[in-house]
Design an enzyme around this catalytic site. Structure first.
Site, PDB file in Angstrom:
ATOM      1  N   ILE A  76       4.665  21.240  50.559  1.00  0.00           N
ATOM      2  CA  ILE A  76       6.117  22.280  50.702  1.00  0.00           C
ATOM      3  C   ILE A  76       6.353  23.049  49.353  1.00  0.00           C
ATOM      4  CG2 ILE A  76       8.566  21.685  50.808  1.00  0.00           C
ATOM      5  CD1 ILE A  76       7.653  18.987  52.321  1.00  0.00           C
ATOM      6  N   TYR A  89      10.730   4.708  47.077  1.00  0.00           N
ATOM      7  CA  TYR A  89      10.770   6.003  47.649  1.00  0.00           C
ATOM      8  C   TYR A  89      12.087   6.397  47.952  1.00  0.00           C
ATOM      9  CZ  TYR A  89       9.413  10.460  49.952  1.00  0.00           C
ATOM     10  OH  TYR A  89       9.548  11.890  50.236  1.00  0.00           O
TER      11      TYR A  89
HETATM   12  P1  NAD Z   1       2.396  16.643  48.185  1.00  0.00           P
HETATM   13  O1  NAD Z   1       2.060  15.433  47.748  1.00  0.00           O
HETATM   14  O2  NAD Z   1       1.808  17.581  49.200  1.00  0.00           O
HETATM   15  O3  NAD Z   1       3.009  17.756  46.874  1.00  0.00           O
HETATM   16  C1  NAD Z   1       3.526  17.259  45.804  1.00  0.00           C
HETATM   17  C2  NAD Z   1       3.061  17.803  44.661  1.00  0.00           C
HETATM   18  O4  NAD Z   1       3.870  17.350  43.515  1.00  0.00           O
HETATM   19  C3  NAD Z   1       1.696  18.049  44.231  1.00  0.00           C
HETATM   20  O5  NAD Z   1       1.227  19.274  43.866  1.00  0.00           O
HETATM   21  C4  NAD Z   1       1.672  17.174  43.062  1.00  0.00           C
HETATM   22  O6  NAD Z   1       0.661  17.360  42.116  1.00  0.00           O
HETATM   23  C5  NAD Z   1       3.047  17.346  42.554  1.00  0.00           C
HETATM   24  N1  NAD Z   1       3.679  16.329  41.573  1.00  0.00           N
HETATM   25  C6  NAD Z   1       3.593  15.076  41.552  1.00  0.00           C
HETATM   26  N2  NAD Z   1       4.011  14.438  40.428  1.00  0.00           N
HETATM   27  C7  NAD Z   1       4.537  15.208  39.786  1.00  0.00           C
HETATM   28  C8  NAD Z   1       5.270  15.596  38.562  1.00  0.00           C
HETATM   29  N3  NAD Z   1       5.408  14.307  37.796  1.00  0.00           N
HETATM   30  N4  NAD Z   1       5.640  16.553  38.040  1.00  0.00           N
HETATM   31  C9  NAD Z   1       5.322  17.692  38.754  1.00  0.00           C
HETATM   32  N5  NAD Z   1       4.512  17.925  39.741  1.00  0.00           N
HETATM   33  C10 NAD Z   1       4.300  16.604  40.348  1.00  0.00           C
HETATM   34  O7  NAD Z   1       3.867  16.561  48.851  1.00  0.00           O
HETATM   35  P2  NAD Z   1       5.030  17.267  49.824  1.00  0.00           P
HETATM   36  O8  NAD Z   1       4.629  16.805  51.130  1.00  0.00           O
HETATM   37  O9  NAD Z   1       4.672  18.527  49.768  1.00  0.00           O
HETATM   38  O10 NAD Z   1       6.157  16.935  49.455  1.00  0.00           O
HETATM   39  C11 NAD Z   1       7.138  17.803  48.450  1.00  0.00           C
HETATM   40  C12 NAD Z   1       8.233  17.147  48.380  1.00  0.00           C
HETATM   41  O11 NAD Z   1       8.912  17.015  49.670  1.00  0.00           O
HETATM   42  C13 NAD Z   1       8.282  15.692  47.769  1.00  0.00           C
HETATM   43  O12 NAD Z   1       9.481  15.288  46.959  1.00  0.00           O
HETATM   44  C14 NAD Z   1       8.615  14.601  49.020  1.00  0.00           C
HETATM   45  O13 NAD Z   1       9.006  13.436  48.534  1.00  0.00           O
HETATM   46  C15 NAD Z   1       9.311  15.477  49.820  1.00  0.00           C
HETATM   47  N6  NAD Z   1       9.448  15.098  51.239  1.00  0.00           N
HETATM   48  C16 NAD Z   1       8.041  15.259  51.973  1.00  0.00           C
HETATM   49  C17 NAD Z   1       8.154  14.747  53.171  1.00  0.00           C
HETATM   50  C18 NAD Z   1       6.942  15.010  53.855  1.00  0.00           C
HETATM   51  O14 NAD Z   1       6.840  14.631  55.052  1.00  0.00           O
HETATM   52  N7  NAD Z   1       5.738  15.784  53.486  1.00  0.00           N
HETATM   53  C19 NAD Z   1       9.191  14.277  53.793  1.00  0.00           C
HETATM   54  C20 NAD Z   1      10.341  14.238  53.283  1.00  0.00           C
HETATM   55  C21 NAD Z   1      10.416  14.508  51.859  1.00  0.00           C
END
Ligand code: NAD
Length: 267
Positions: free
Chosen positions: A18, A158
């Site tokens: 995202i 979470y």
């Molecule tokens: P993802 O795992 O694909 O990407 C997450 C990114 O965050 C990665 O690039 C990772 O390296 C980085 N990251 C992790 N720990 C970190 C830290 N301590 N400092 C800096 N960067 C860090 O996840 P995503 O699905 O793209 O999710 C992005 C956001 O959206 C998150 O907050 C997630 O909780 C939220 N979210 C995602 C979903 C979903 O279905 N994918 C649903 C609800 C919320």
């Protein structure tokens, strides 16, 4: 006129999923994007792919010294900040030791999930406000989750961390309004968005196809979302089009949160 013309934007966790979609869309809309992450190799590639005035910076969101260094970097290179997207987050399933249910949770894992998802957002807001308080149209967008609104029995840390993000967003919104800072703060609540975050939960090959089908069948709109679906919502909240919007929660979930289980059948 592009929707984020000349705005300086910092996106956390932007090396994939995202965050990457947000960084790319915002750059298309004219923003100078500071791509940040802990995965430097992928982050560098994302910034290089965007090109122009964008760049990559290492930023571990749970570390205050990283935020201090990032603030200096932003001031020196860009002169200030207009938009901050606190996107970085972990589910905890892969990154920490389980279990993650309320009865058996591992307290160190609980802390680690909160350190990234909640402390990361709190620190982001702290330094974001300091960087943005001279901006005439600042915007902080916090990526929470549908799990910040409902419980998740086997990912309790979470869900707890995302609920706290939802609430902290409103404190930040009201604080900035009271201080007469021109900074709005809103949260986005994605449902099931198809990104690498799901990898460990979906498995591979046929198992993955079946898992995606099963999840999709429970979503009113019939499919998992794409990263861009969240990026467009973030674009609205980042841009001046939402200048009268602060403290809201915007669900991007294909309708998951619109209803409830055990609703009366159509008889
Ligand atoms: P993802 O795992 O694909 O990407 C997450 C990114 O965050 C990665 O690039 C990772 O390296 C980085 N990251 C992790 N720990 C970190 C830290 N301590 N400092 C800096 N960067 C860090 O996840 P995503 O699905 O793209 O999710 C992005 C956001 O959206 C998150 O907050 C997630 O909780 C939220 N979210 C995602 C979903 C979903 O279905 N994918 C649903 C609800 C919320």
């Amino acid at each position: 006129m592009l929707r984020l013309e000349n705005k300086n934007v910092l996106v956390t966790g932007a090396s994939r999923g995202i965050g990457k979609a947000i960084a790319e869309l915002f750059a298309e809309e004219g923003a100078n994007v500071i791509v940040t992450d802990i995965n430097d190799e992928s982050g560098d590639k994302v910034a290089a792919g965007i090109g122009g005035t964008s760049c990559y910076l290492h930023l571990d969101v749970g570390r205050e010294d990283d935020w201090i260094a990032a603030s200096e970097f932003v001031k020196n290179k860009y002169g200030g900040l207009d938009v901050l997207v606190n996107n970085a987050g972990i589910a905890g399933i892969l990154e920490t030791q389980g279990p993650h249910d309320p009865e058996n949770l591992d307290i160190n894992s609980w802390h680690k999930v909160h350190e990234t998802n909640l402390d990361g957002v709190a620190l982001g807001c702290k330094y974001g406000i300091r960087l943005m308080k001279n901006s005439l149209s600042g915007s902080i967008v916090n990526i929470s989750s549908r799990s910040g609104i409902v419980g998740i029995p086997f990912a309790a840390a979470y869900a707890s961390s995302k609920a706290a993000v939802r609430n902290h967003t409103k404190s930040v919104a009201l604080y900035c309004a009271e201080k007469k800072y021109h900074i709005r703060c809103n949260s986005i609540h994605p449902g099931a968005i198809y990104t690498p975050l799901w990898d460990v939960m979906l498995g591979e090959g046929e198992q993955r196809d079946n898992a995606v089908k099963a999840i999709s069948s429970e979503i009113p709109l019939g499919a998992m979302g794409e990263p861009k679906d969240v990026a467009y919502a973030a674009l609205y909240l980042a841009s001046d089009e939402s200048k009268y919007v602060t403290g809201i929660e915007l669900n991007v979930d294909g309708g998951i949160l619109a209803g409830s289980a055990a609703s009366p059948p159509n008889t």
